[in-house]
Design a protein around this motif. Structure first.
Motif, PDB file in Angstrom:
ATOM      1  N   LEU C 102       0.832  -1.206   0.000  1.00  0.00           N
ATOM      2  CA  LEU C 102       0.000   0.000   0.000  1.00  0.00           C
ATOM      3  C   LEU C 102       0.865   1.254   0.000  1.00  0.00           C
ATOM      4  O   LEU C 102       0.588   2.214  -0.724  1.00  0.00           O
ATOM      5  CB  LEU C 102      -0.905   0.024   1.239  1.00  0.00           C
ATOM      6  CG  LEU C 102      -2.166  -0.810   1.197  1.00  0.00           C
ATOM      7  CD1 LEU C 102      -2.867  -0.764   2.546  1.00  0.00           C
ATOM      8  CD2 LEU C 102      -3.111  -0.296   0.126  1.00  0.00           C
ATOM      9  N   LEU C 103       1.940   1.221   0.806  1.00  0.00           N
ATOM     10  CA  LEU C 103       2.809   2.395   0.869  1.00  0.00           C
ATOM     11  C   LEU C 103       3.446   2.657  -0.487  1.00  0.00           C
ATOM     12  O   LEU C 103       3.540   3.811  -0.930  1.00  0.00           O
ATOM     13  CB  LEU C 103       3.881   2.185   1.945  1.00  0.00           C
ATOM     14  CG  LEU C 103       4.821   3.365   2.172  1.00  0.00           C
ATOM     15  CD1 LEU C 103       4.047   4.617   2.544  1.00  0.00           C
ATOM     16  CD2 LEU C 103       5.823   3.055   3.267  1.00  0.00           C
ATOM     17  N   SER C 104       3.853   1.602  -1.182  1.00  0.00           N
ATOM     18  CA  SER C 104       4.472   1.804  -2.493  1.00  0.00           C
ATOM     19  C   SER C 104       3.433   2.323  -3.488  1.00  0.00           C
ATOM     20  O   SER C 104       3.741   3.139  -4.356  1.00  0.00           O
ATOM     21  CB  SER C 104       5.114   0.509  -2.991  1.00  0.00           C
ATOM     22  OG  SER C 104       4.123  -0.434  -3.322  1.00  0.00           O
ATOM     23  N   LEU C 105       2.194   1.869  -3.325  1.00  0.00           N
ATOM     24  CA  LEU C 105       1.115   2.380  -4.186  1.00  0.00           C
ATOM     25  C   LEU C 105       0.894   3.872  -3.929  1.00  0.00           C
ATOM     26  O   LEU C 105       0.767   4.675  -4.861  1.00  0.00           O
ATOM     27  CB  LEU C 105      -0.165   1.585  -3.904  1.00  0.00           C
ATOM     28  CG  LEU C 105      -1.424   1.994  -4.657  1.00  0.00           C
ATOM     29  CD1 LEU C 105      -1.217   1.862  -6.161  1.00  0.00           C
ATOM     30  CD2 LEU C 105      -2.608   1.141  -4.230  1.00  0.00           C
ATOM     31  N   TYR C 106       0.863   4.258  -2.657  1.00  0.00           N
ATOM     32  CA  TYR C 106       0.721   5.677  -2.312  1.00  0.00           C
ATOM     33  C   TYR C 106       1.865   6.489  -2.910  1.00  0.00           C
ATOM     34  O   TYR C 106       1.671   7.590  -3.420  1.00  0.00           O
ATOM     35  CB  TYR C 106       0.737   5.853  -0.789  1.00  0.00           C
ATOM     36  CG  TYR C 106      -0.619   5.797  -0.124  1.00  0.00           C
ATOM     37  CD1 TYR C 106      -1.567   6.778  -0.362  1.00  0.00           C
ATOM     38  CD2 TYR C 106      -0.944   4.779   0.752  1.00  0.00           C
ATOM     39  CE1 TYR C 106      -2.810   6.739   0.259  1.00  0.00           C
ATOM     40  CE2 TYR C 106      -2.177   4.724   1.370  1.00  0.00           C
ATOM     41  CZ  TYR C 106      -3.101   5.705   1.121  1.00  0.00           C
ATOM     42  OH  TYR C 106      -4.330   5.671   1.735  1.00  0.00           O
ATOM     43  N   THR C 107       3.092   5.930  -2.823  1.00  0.00           N
ATOM     44  CA  THR C 107       4.253   6.662  -3.324  1.00  0.00           C
ATOM     45  C   THR C 107       4.092   6.946  -4.817  1.00  0.00           C
ATOM     46  O   THR C 107       4.321   8.064  -5.285  1.00  0.00           O
ATOM     47  CB  THR C 107       5.530   5.850  -3.068  1.00  0.00           C
ATOM     48  OG1 THR C 107       5.533   5.431  -1.711  1.00  0.00           O
ATOM     49  CG2 THR C 107       6.764   6.663  -3.350  1.00  0.00           C
ATOM     50  N   VAL C 108       3.676   5.910  -5.556  1.00  0.00           N
ATOM     51  CA  VAL C 108       3.480   6.087  -6.992  1.00  0.00           C
ATOM     52  C   VAL C 108       2.373   7.107  -7.252  1.00  0.00           C
ATOM     53  O   VAL C 108       2.486   7.971  -8.137  1.00  0.00           O
ATOM     54  CB  VAL C 108       3.150   4.728  -7.652  1.00  0.00           C
ATOM     55  CG1 VAL C 108       2.742   4.914  -9.092  1.00  0.00           C
ATOM     56  CG2 VAL C 108       4.348   3.808  -7.564  1.00  0.00           C
ATOM     57  N   ALA C 109       1.319   7.052  -6.441  1.00  0.00           N
ATOM     58  CA  ALA C 109       0.214   8.001  -6.611  1.00  0.00           C
ATOM     59  C   ALA C 109       0.675   9.434  -6.335  1.00  0.00           C
ATOM     60  O   ALA C 109       0.275  10.372  -7.038  1.00  0.00           O
ATOM     61  CB  ALA C 109      -0.940   7.632  -5.687  1.00  0.00           C
TER      62      ALA C 109
END
Lengths: 136, 95, 656
Positions: C102-109
């Motif tokens: 989830l954190l990596s998804l947030y980072t990309v977002a």
């Protein structure tokens, strides 16, 4: 500037009041959290004082009277044991050999009258069977 | 052991992709220009909110003016200049 | 094979996250755009690698690959598809993998949204915090608790999912809580970027607005789902037991709520800057603490803290995070300080400040109570605990104070409020609230605090509606349209404002439910033979007998009860005990929800002779807790949505 000082004074009084309420609430609410042996050494010290005791349900000691809703069992940690009485329904996971926490008061007769029985399950997420680590 | 070999293999591919901007930049010495900032949609909304509150009597003119002053960036420009100077100094050193 | 590939993916992701941190550090220091691009690519690569790991683990669940320890421990062959997928976050190792994914998804977002906005000055420094947090959690998942750890020899069937977790609510509760927890890493990262690059103006506050709201929304949903799960699954008649795990997810919610409000004061008045930085640092730290507590469930003893393999790692991460971020804040203090110029007590900024004080005080109390067993053991050498009654009693004054502030805040102006205008705006809500209190008193409600809470909740409801209409009226007047179309237009345009009305109405409704169910709940426990009845309130429950049912995955003992309400038939209710292989029995309760009360039936036990011990609860107004919660969530979504674009081109905004 005077009004600002007054508002700060008000805020400080507010906080002080809150802290006072908070501390007085603490005095009446905290409970000792003990193991069976710790408790059994000086049971007299805890008469009429809220206590939580962590221990195991002694096998073959569980006695349940459905009509009067009375549950009797012995709580043990292998060295000492305490007779416990509980008026009400045991939780799902309650059974002989299970690790439980009882909450209540001890009477002058040495019988612990539990007001609540909590089954110690280390986490909602971890499988119930694998809970040897939770012995306080 | 096998885990490490596979890790090096996977990470190798990933790093080839991740490091390529650095390798390219060394070749050409390119420094990306900053794109022109697009207008902040939130600023527009905030201004509308203030207009509404003025109309509804929830805000006086004094407050509204104070608010407008707040929206001007404070430290951004000085910082940008500082960073620019730093970057130039470094480039000089490298040469 | 899966174990090998999975572990390699996690190790590679760790290496890339570490490089990402190095690259973003360099990019932020030297303003080097190739490094910035490299850091962005590293984030994307980490995201792809972690997505692959998650897919791999879910696939292992689907094909019942029990050579992976985690799969063997949390699933079995007879588990339905739905629960197989959700097993990803059923245990510690998998849920930490899910967390970092989830954190990596947030980072990309974050990178995507920054690319769109054009102003990317804060991005490299923001990525630094995100990469570092990712790296920490990857250390946990790849080394401390690796979900791909092999199990040899592989068992023929797995242990299965804990039956308590076999509930749709429980499937959605952890991920929404996690989306909320992890979401606060984004505003925290921006705050650190603002401190690190000395861009202390309004820019970061604006950038994080929607991120914070998004995290808050999911944290709210997660807590509500957890409460609902406890209500239908744990069978003690309540929904909130103040246990450490619940408190751990409530704490960041409280401070996050305070943060959402205090940033408005900075946005409007330029004040509370230090406070805002502190709040977001604390909120982030609490989400990390919350992740740890919800995963390990241990806080009752400092020894247990040390015994868990994750405990020391989490503790070190927490201490470093707090020390570094507060040191950075301290360094900027001289340029952050503003004289607190609050002109009068009767103003919106004061109301928000007081709300913040109340919320922080509440958070402190809950934190204190949660950590008390550990603290007392460390200081006094003996563990003391505080029970649920203490938490409830302590929370009550804070709840009342918050309701009071909510009731008056919308009648206040920014800066200065005229007493008479304030009185005029409050007249209607106050009158109706007093009326409600009088009616309740006449109806037999004698509980002082409950009466006050009801009156205040009603006042909040009305105050919000009155104010929403007042603003709409002003809009209708200035743009010469009807009130209805002005209102519609405003909900589309001024989403933050109108979303907040909905959220606050939802909160007031929730309070009605919470006060009703926590103050006026009743229960009866009796052992009955078939044919006997239990009376509670206007209801009579006739025990019809026990029945045993066999299912593919469990055996159930079902107690059937037919209910009459004031003599009229009210249908049948059942409660049962489910017996799953490898697990202790689980009680499934029966609930009949009505507008004014819930009838709640628990099969507590049964005897060989066919008698059953039944526990019946009558919980007033509980339904409104869920209704209010749903409203608050809807309001949160409205506030979060980007504003609808106007069809006609507006005149370009004045220079801000």
């Amino acid at each position: 500037m005077r009004s600002a000082r007054r508002t700060w004074l008000g805020a400080i009084l507010l906080v002080a009041g809150a802290v006072a309420i908070f501390l007085s609430g603490m005095r009446h609410s905290y409970q000792y959290f003990q193991t069976v042996s710790e408790f059994a050494q000086t049971p007299g010290a805890y008469v009429d004082r809220g206590v939580r005791i962590n221990g195991m349900v002694d096998s073959s000691s569980v006695e349940w009277q459905p009509d009067s809703l009375l549950l009797r069992f012995r709580l043990t940690d292998g060295q000492s044991w305490i007779p416990v009485e509980y008026h009400g329904v045991a939780p799902d996971l309650f059974q002989a050999g299970q690790n439980v926490v009882v909450e209540g008061k001890v009477g002058h007769d040495g019988v612990f009258r539990a007001t609540q029985i909590l089954v110690k399950c280390p986490s909602k997420y971890e499988p119930v069977g694998e809970s040897p680590k939770s012995s306080l | 052991m096998e885990t490490w070999i596979l890790t090096i293999f996977i990470a190798g591919f990933a790093f080839a992709y991740v490091l390529s901007p650095l390798l390219k930049a060394r070749g050409t010495g390119r420094r990306g220009g900053s794109p022109t900032p697009s207008p902040d949609p939130f600023g527009v909304i905030l201004q509308e909110e203030v207009e509404l509150e003025l109309a509804a009597g929830k805000l006086d003119q004094e407050e509204a003016q104070q608010l407008e002053q707040l929206q001007v960036p404070e430290t951004a420009e000085t910082d940008e200049i500082e960073l620019e100077i730093r970057a130039r100094r470094r480039n000089l050193k490298r040469r | 094979m899966t174990s090998l590939v999975g572990s390699s993916l996690l190790f590679s992701a760790l290496l890339l996250a570490v490089w990402g941190a190095v690259a973003s550090w360099t990019a932020a220091r030297r303003s080097s755009s190739p490094h910035a691009l490299s850091a962005e690519r590293a984030a994307l690569a980490v995201f792809l690698l972690l997505t692959l790991s998650c897919v791999l683990l879910v696939r292992a669940f689907l094909v019942h690959d029990f050579s992976i320890r985690y799969v063997a421990e949390y699933s079995s062959r007879n588990l339905p598809l739905f629960y197989l997928i959700s097993s990803l976050w059923a245990g510690q190792a998998g849920s930490l993998l899910f967390w970092v994914w989830l954190l990596s998804l947030y980072t990309v977002a974050v990178i995507r949204s920054e690319r769109r906005s054009g102003d990317r000055q804060l991005l490299p420094a923001t990525l630094l915090s995100l990469h570092l947090t990712t790296a920490f959690f990857l250390v946990l998942t790849s080394i401390a608790t690796n979900p791909f750890e092999p199990l040899s020899p592989a068992p023929s069937d797995g242990r299965g999912l804990n039956p308590l977790l076999r509930n749709p609510m429980m499937v959605l509760h952890p991920p929404s809580l996690y989306v909320g927890f992890v979401g606060f890493a984004v505003p925290f990262a921006y705050a650190m970027a603002a401190l690190g690059t000395n861009r202390l103006d309004i820019a970061w506050i604006r950038k994080i607005r929607r991120w914070t709201l998004f995290a808050w929304l999911f944290l709210t949903l997660g807590n509500l789902l957890g409460a609902e799960w406890a209500y239908v699954e744990l069978g003690w008649g309540g929904y909130w037991g103040w246990d450490p795990v619940e408190n751990a997810s409530l704490l960041p919610w409280i401070t996050g709520t305070a943060f959402l409000h205090s940033v408005i004061v900075q946005e409007r008045k330029g004040l509370l800057r230090v406070w805002n930085f502190s709040l977001i640092i604390v909120t982030f730290a609490l989400t990390v603490l919350g992740t740890f507590i919800t995963r390990s469930g241990i806080i009752s003893s400092v020894h247990a803290f040390g015994r868990s393999s994750l405990g020391p790692l989490f503790l070190v991460f927490l201490i470093i995070t707090l020390a570094v971020s507060f040191a950075m804040l301290f360094r900027r203090l001289p340029s952050l300080r503003r004289t607190l110029e609050l002109r009068t007590l009767l103003s919106e900024e004061w109301a928000i400040l007081l709300t913040n004080i109340a919320l922080s005080g509440w958070a402190l109390v809950v934190l204190w109570g949660t950590l008390f067993p550990s603290v007392s053991e460390a200081l006094l050498g003996r563990s003391l605990t505080l029970g649920a009654p203490w938490f409830s009693a302590m929370s009550r004054p804070f709840g009342i104070a918050l309701l009071f502030l909510l009731a008056i805040c919308r009648a206040l102006n920014w800066g200065r409020t005229d007493w008479r205008a304030f009185a005029r705006r409050m007249a209607l809500p106050l009158a109706v609230a007093l009326g409600v209190a009088a009616v309740a008193l006449a109806g037999g409600v004698k509980h002082g605090a409950a009466l006050l809470a009801y009156a205040l909740a009603v006042a909040v409801l009305l105050a919000m509606i009155v104010d929403a209409l007042r603003i709409a009226k002003a809009k209708a007047k200035t743009s010469q349209v009807s009130l209805a179309s002005a209102l519609w237009n405003l909900i589309g345009r001024q989403r933050r404002l109108y979303g907040s009305y909905i959220v606050h109405i939802g909160v007031a409704v929730m309070f009605i439910g919470i006060v009703g169910s926590s103050t006026f709940s009743r229960s009866v426990t009796r052992t009955v033979s078939p044919g006997e009845t239990i009376d509670i309130g206007k209801y009579a429950l006739r025990f019809e007998g026990l029945k045993t049912e066999s299912h593919s995955d469990r055996t159930s003992v079902v107690a059937r009860v037919s209910v009459t309400n004031s003599g009229k038939a009210f249908g049948e209710m059942t409660s049962r005990k489910d017996f799953y292989p490898n697990y202790e029995p689980v009680t499934e309760v029966g609930i009949r929800s009505r507008i004014h009360e819930d009838l709640y039936l628990v099969l507590a036990g049964y005897e060989r002779d066919g008698r059953a011990t039944l526990q019946v609860f009558l919980n007033p107004l509980t339904l409104w807790l869920w209704v209010g919660g749903a409203l608050a969530a809807v309001g949160g979504i409205v506030a979060w949505l980007p504003p609808r674009r106007e069809k006609t081109q507006r005149t370009p905004p004045k220079k801000r």
